[in-house]
Design an enzyme around this catalytic site. Sequence first.
Site, PDB file in Angstrom:
ATOM      1  N   ASP A 172      -3.065  -6.204   4.978  1.00  0.00           N
ATOM      2  CA  ASP A 172      -4.079  -7.035   5.668  1.00  0.00           C
ATOM      3  C   ASP A 172      -4.128  -8.453   5.111  1.00  0.00           C
ATOM      4  OD1 ASP A 172      -4.933  -4.945   7.206  1.00  0.00           O
ATOM      5  OD2 ASP A 172      -6.366  -4.245   5.694  1.00  0.00           O
ATOM      6  N   LYS A 219     -13.178  -0.729  16.764  1.00  0.00           N
ATOM      7  CA  LYS A 219     -11.835  -1.298  16.544  1.00  0.00           C
ATOM      8  C   LYS A 219     -11.014  -1.234  17.831  1.00  0.00           C
ATOM      9  CE  LYS A 219     -10.043  -0.893  11.936  1.00  0.00           C
ATOM     10  NZ  LYS A 219      -9.468  -0.056  10.914  1.00  0.00           N
ATOM     11  N   ASN A 264       0.860  -1.185   0.000  1.00  0.00           N
ATOM     12  CA  ASN A 264       0.000   0.000   0.000  1.00  0.00           C
ATOM     13  C   ASN A 264       0.897   1.235   0.000  1.00  0.00           C
ATOM     14  OD1 ASN A 264       0.611   0.826   2.801  1.00  0.00           O
ATOM     15  ND2 ASN A 264      -0.405  -1.116   3.279  1.00  0.00           N
ATOM     16  N   PHE A 297      -4.008   3.216  14.824  1.00  0.00           N
ATOM     17  CA  PHE A 297      -4.537   4.137  13.815  1.00  0.00           C
ATOM     18  C   PHE A 297      -5.657   3.415  13.076  1.00  0.00           C
ATOM     19  CE2 PHE A 297      -1.735   7.890  13.260  1.00  0.00           C
ATOM     20  CZ  PHE A 297      -0.871   7.622  14.311  1.00  0.00           C
ATOM     21  N   LYS A 356      -9.673  -4.547  19.898  1.00  0.00           N
ATOM     22  CA  LYS A 356      -8.227  -4.843  19.956  1.00  0.00           C
ATOM     23  C   LYS A 356      -7.624  -4.544  21.319  1.00  0.00           C
ATOM     24  CE  LYS A 356      -8.103  -3.752  15.115  1.00  0.00           C
ATOM     25  NZ  LYS A 356      -7.305  -4.185  14.022  1.00  0.00           N
TER      26      LYS A 356
END
Length: 394
Positions: free
Chosen positions: A279, A335, A210, A321, A339
């Site tokens: 990912d 998220k 990316n 992030f 996590k």
Amino acid sequence: MILKGKTIAVCVTGGIAAYKACDIVSMLKKKGAEIHVVMTRNATNFVSPLTFETLSNNRVVIENFDPDRKWEVEHISLAKKCDLFLVAPCTANVVGKLAAGIADDFLTTTLMAATCPVVIAPAMNVNMYESAAYKNNEKILSERGYKFIEPECGLLACGDVGKGRLAQPDVIVKEVVDILLPKHDLLGKTVLVTLGSTREAIDPVRYITNSSSGKMGAALIRSAMNRGADVIAVSGFISVEIPSGARIMSVITTDEMCEAVLSQVKNADYIIMAAAPSDYKVKNFSKSKIKSKELSLELEKNVDIASEVGKIKGEKTLVIFAAETEDLVDNAKAKMLAKNADLVVANDVTRCGAGFNVDTNIVTLISRNDIEDCEKMDKSLLAEIILDKMQNVR
Ligand SMILES: Cc1cc2nc3c(=O)[nH]c(=O)nc-3n(C[C@H](O)[C@H](O)[C@H](O)COP(=O)(O)O)c2cc1C
């Protein structure tokens, strides 16, 4: 080693206190700074350059026209690479020359070319110190932004009593540290920062990645080091330089990044996941170059590094992030909870000036009990806000 990564020029002039500069050099060196000593010709009557060369591990520069000099214009290159110039002790003569713009030796020439902070620790006889000429020159330099460290009162080497004795080396060193590290709030702490993109091979010549540049991570590393932290940088592919002084672990794939991060969690107080690890990875990596006309790739989900850290982090602070394209706050908060993170830096990457490969970002900082919208700002300023915030989320 709080000054690791900082370069300081210690300029020594021809006063009786020149011997105290040995202590100053040694103390700054022990704090991790790279030291370059510059002396006036007269200073060498008081202390041998060899002493400073041994203490600093660098060649001492005295002359502008040294036959051994390298191709570069040395006074300019030194002025460019230093984070700070310290003149200690500084004679009345050098204060006068700097105020008048006289550059007739290496020391005054390089000081005039310096654009970083200049700290002056004067030392002289009390009557010289109180003379109208000296006072006027000090005023001129102060108004130009030079920082003066007041001399002490007491018995002077010449036998007079009064103000003019060089400030104590530890006072001078503290002043230097305060200027170079205005905030010390991460002193003694270790901050782990991940940055950049990872690559997942398709075949020996192709890969999935990316466009993460590592700019946000590099800004966080620089700010954390400026605040006194030890920094571990787990870096994928980046298009910026990692500030020197950080301990760098370079990785290629997401699995490697995960392994490197998990191996360092025990050493870190704060873990900031500013990288954009891929990912997905290719399920059946081809060992030879693929030549078929059409190509279908079967991808499998990569390990989620933040979740793995969240499982084992205990009392450590985890900052993640979240690059979102819709329902920014709800998605980012979900998220964070999933996590076991403590702070999420959420950005809507569809907005101009936010996200990957740009110098600015527009984010919302979300913790368990607070949401703060930040306007568009440079990543270096955002780094300061994130470091302030992460220390208050637990
Ligand atoms: C023994 C001795 C000690 C001196 N100490 C000082 C001092 O502490 N401060 C000062 O401004 N000048 C002092 N001077 C005078 C300077 O050495 C003189 O002004 C000289 O030109 C300074 O050169 P520089 O500024 O290029 O190093 C001293 C001179 C001698 C001989």
